[in-house]
Design a protein around this motif. Structure first.
Motif, short mmCIF file in Angstrom:
data_model
loop_
_atom_site.label_atom_id
_atom_site.label_comp_id
_atom_site.label_asym_id
_atom_site.label_seq_id
_atom_site.Cartn_x
_atom_site.Cartn_y
_atom_site.Cartn_z
N ASP A 218 0.88 -1.22 0.04
CA ASP A 218 -0.11 0.00 0.09
C ASP A 218 1.05 1.21 0.11
OD1 ASP A 218 -2.16 -1.56 0.12
OD2 ASP A 218 -2.58 -1.59 2.22
N LYS A 219 1.94 1.24 0.81
CA LYS A 219 3.08 2.27 0.82
C LYS A 219 3.45 2.63 -0.36
CE LYS A 219 6.58 4.49 3.70
NZ LYS A 219 7.61 4.03 4.76
N ALA B 90 2.50 1.60 -3.35
CA ALA B 90 1.26 2.19 -4.19
C ALA B 90 1.10 3.60 -4.19
CB ALA B 90 0.22 1.37 -4.06
N GLN B 91 1.08 4.12 -2.92
CA GLN B 91 0.98 5.63 -2.88
C GLN B 91 2.10 6.39 -3.25
OE1 GLN B 91 0.25 5.97 1.46
NE2 GLN B 91 -1.64 4.91 1.56
N GLN B 92 3.42 5.79 -2.96
CA GLN B 92 4.63 6.45 -3.49
C GLN B 92 4.54 6.50 -4.93
OE1 GLN B 92 7.91 4.35 -1.71
NE2 GLN B 92 7.73 5.43 0.25
N GLN B 93 4.18 5.39 -5.51
CA GLN B 93 4.26 5.38 -7.37
C GLN B 93 3.10 6.43 -7.77
OE1 GLN B 93 6.22 3.66 -9.06
NE2 GLN B 93 5.55 4.66 -10.72
N GLN B 94 2.06 6.46 -6.75
CA GLN B 94 1.05 7.63 -7.44
C GLN B 94 1.74 8.95 -7.47
OE1 GLN B 94 -2.70 7.23 -5.31
NE2 GLN B 94 -3.67 8.78 -6.47
N GLN B 95 2.46 9.02 -6.20
CA GLN B 95 2.91 10.69 -6.04
C GLN B 95 4.00 10.84 -7.22
OE1 GLN B 95 4.31 10.67 -2.18
NE2 GLN B 95 2.36 10.55 -1.29
N ASP C 253 4.19 9.38 -10.24
CA ASP C 253 3.32 9.55 -11.29
C ASP C 253 2.73 11.01 -11.41
OD1 ASP C 253 3.91 7.04 -12.14
OD2 ASP C 253 2.05 6.15 -11.44
N GLU C 254 2.13 11.47 -10.38
CA GLU C 254 1.57 12.91 -10.44
C GLU C 254 2.79 13.87 -10.58
OE1 GLU C 254 -0.38 13.27 -6.72
OE2 GLU C 254 -2.16 11.91 -7.35
N LYS D 32 5.52 13.45 -12.30
CA LYS D 32 6.02 13.30 -13.64
C LYS D 32 5.06 13.93 -14.61
CE LYS D 32 8.64 9.06 -13.45
NZ LYS D 32 8.69 7.65 -14.05
N GLN D 33 3.65 13.79 -14.34
CA GLN D 33 2.76 14.32 -15.20
C GLN D 33 2.94 16.12 -14.92
OE1 GLN D 33 0.75 12.71 -17.06
NE2 GLN D 33 0.04 14.77 -17.98
#
Length: 527
Positions: free
Chosen positions: A124-125, A127-132, A134-135, A137-138
């Motif tokens: 879960d941690k 996944a949250q770091q990957q989401q951050q 990705d955001e 990078k975007q």
């Protein structure tokens, strides 16, 4: 008148004589009758005495038979009670073992549940770091896109034209500065990399705890009493000879109270002998046929234990999805030493060191641990297959479809080929740390084991040899030949040839006794 007187006297004398004779005969007859009555009474009395004696003897025999029957019944009852008590004790032992096994499984289940919970939290941690990420990078991509669009609008260029114009205009101006910057960056990177590498290795060593190697070639088996030593030796030593011949292990039975020492350089043979001996002691029936059965069962149990040890090593490192045969080979490393260092413990230590280093560098920790665990997998069977342990390990990794990173790590951990990944370099570093630390290895035991292995290899190379065992610390080698291939005369010649070959090819202190055993057995099964 005078004439008749003598006649009358004569007549009277005759009458008197007749009467006296008659009375004498009658008295003799009466005495005979009395004697007959007396003899008959004696015979009757004697017969009565004999009848009474016979009756007394019959009564005595009857009582003795009753007492013997009571003793036999008592003895049989005691034997049955002893057997019932033994069976109850065996059932109690089995129940205790099952309870211990159940507790162990419950403990492992709890550990697995805790591990799964920890892994879920980490996923879960991540996944949250990957989401951050990705955001972020975007956002950067959007910013760059906006700037490029603005440049194209101002210069009335297309996006590609603007990019090319900027590159062409700055290329010549920055050539000199870029070269100087590259040289300075390389120097700085080298210094930082060296400092970082030292720091990482120091951290890995500090976070790794390992035991000092001890040279152990004996195993002690406890006995319920000293009386068991005589049963283990057997009549004229037949039991101990059978056990030593089947396992290739020396049994040392000395004055040590309630203990037997098993001595041998091969840990697998020594463990099989220990399991078999403990089974024989628990069973109580110790004879050559029972010893053969116990040794065979011990070998099967040893296979199961090797697999369990391999699974425990994978569980300890958090490695999953490995081929069952490869897991068994990992377990076999537990019974292999390298310069006195247990190969499985060394591999686990290398896996942990490689995992720590990979975690600090942001590499795949699980893959690093997997490569570290398998880097010496070839040592599990290097005494059975020709070739170095590196070559054997590479073949095994390819056979069981391990990743190219793991294969290259195995091939390069001794510098035979160039490493193709950072993980390969980290595993080589972990291998060097584990082997070079003080107390990690002892060369004397390794040389001793190599000498005994070479002694067995020499004897096994002769045709007709089934198997051989180096015992008595290398002072004796027992060679078991196939009876259908080697005759008694050929066995004598074989012993001589083995002696000459050992004297020519092997360096050893003292003397080596060569014993060739040829045994023929005929087995039929009654149905």
């Amino acid at each position: 008148m005078e004439l008749w007187i003598p006649i009358i006297l004569a007549v009277i004398m005759c009458v008197v004589g007749f009467v006296a004779g008659y009375l004498t005969k009658k008295a003799a007859h009466q005495r005979a009758v009395n004697d007959a009555h007396t003899n008959a009474a004696g015979i009757i009395a004697s017969a009565k005495r004999d009848a009474a004696a016979i009756k007394r003897e019959a009564d005595t025999a009857k009582k003795e038979q009753l007492l013997a029957a009571k003793d036999e019944a008592h003895r049989y009852r005691a034997e049955q009670e002893a057997e019932l008590k033994s069976r109850r004790e065996e059932l109690q032992k089995q129940e205790n073992r099952l309870l211990q096994r159940e507790d162990s499984l419950d403990h492992k289940d709890d550990i697995l549940n805790n591990k799964e919970g920890s892994l879920d939290k980490r996923e879960d941690k991540l996944a949250q770091q990957q989401q951050q990420i990705d955001e972020a990078k975007q956002k950067v991509t959007d910013t760059l896109q906006t700037q490029e669009d603005e440049l194209a609008r101002i210069a009335q260029f297309t996006r590609d034209d603007a990019r090319q114009e900027i590159l062409d205009s700055t290329k010549e101006e920055l050539t000199h500065e870029r070269a100087a910057l590259i040289r300075e960056s390389e120097q700085t990177a080298k210094e930082e990399a060296e400092h970082k590498a030292k720091d990482l290795i120091a951290q890995a060593i500090q976070r790794s705890a390992a035991d000092v190697v001890t040279e152990t070639t004996v195993t002690v088996v406890s006995l319920p009493s000293d009386d068991m030593k005589g049963r283990i030796i057997g009549k004229e030593g037949r039991n101990i000879r059978t056990l030593e011949t089947l396992t290739g292990i020396d049994l040392i039975i000395d004055d040590t109270p309630e203990a037997v020492v098993l001595s041998g350089f091969d840990p697998v043979r020594r463990e099989i002998a220990r399991i078999a001996l403990e089974k024989l002691i628990a069973d109580g029936r110790i004879h050559p046929a029972r010893i053969e059965e116990a040794v065979e069962k011990a070998r099967k149990e040893m296979d199961a234990r090797i697999r369990e040890i391999g699974e425990q090593a994978l569980f300890e490192l958090g490695i999953h999805h490995m081929h069952p045969d490869l897991i068994k080979l990992v377990g076999r490393m537990h019974f292999r030493t390298s310069y006195g260092q247990n190969v499985l413990n060394h591999s686990i230590e290398v896996a942990k060191l490689a995992g720590i280093l990979a975690g600090e560098l942001g590499e795949d920790v699980t893959l690093a641990k997997r490569a570290g665990l398998l880097h010496d997998i070839g040592k599990a069977i290097d005494h059975e297959v020709d070739g170095s342990h590196v070559e054997i390990g590479v073949e095994l990794a390819k056979k069981y479809h391990e990743s190219p990173t793991v294969i290259n790590t195995i091939a390069s951990h001794h510098g035979d080929v160039e490493p193709q990944s950072i993980i390969a370099v980290l595993v080589a570093a972990g291998d060097a740390i584990s082997a070079a630390r003080p107390g990690a290895r002892s060369e004397s035991l390794e040389n001793y084991i190599h000498r005994l292995e070479k002694l067995e290899n020499i004897t096994n190379s002769f045709p007709g040899v089934d198997h051989s065992f180096a015992i008595q610390a290398g002072r004796e080698v027992r060679v078991i030949v196939a009876p259908n291939q080697v005759t008694d005369d050929q066995a004598a010649i074989l012993a001589h040839e083995i002696r000459l070959r050992i004297e020519k090819e092997l360096e050893y202190p003292g003397h080596i006794k060569v014993t060739v055993i040829r045994e023929t057995r005929f087995i039929e099964t009654a149905k």
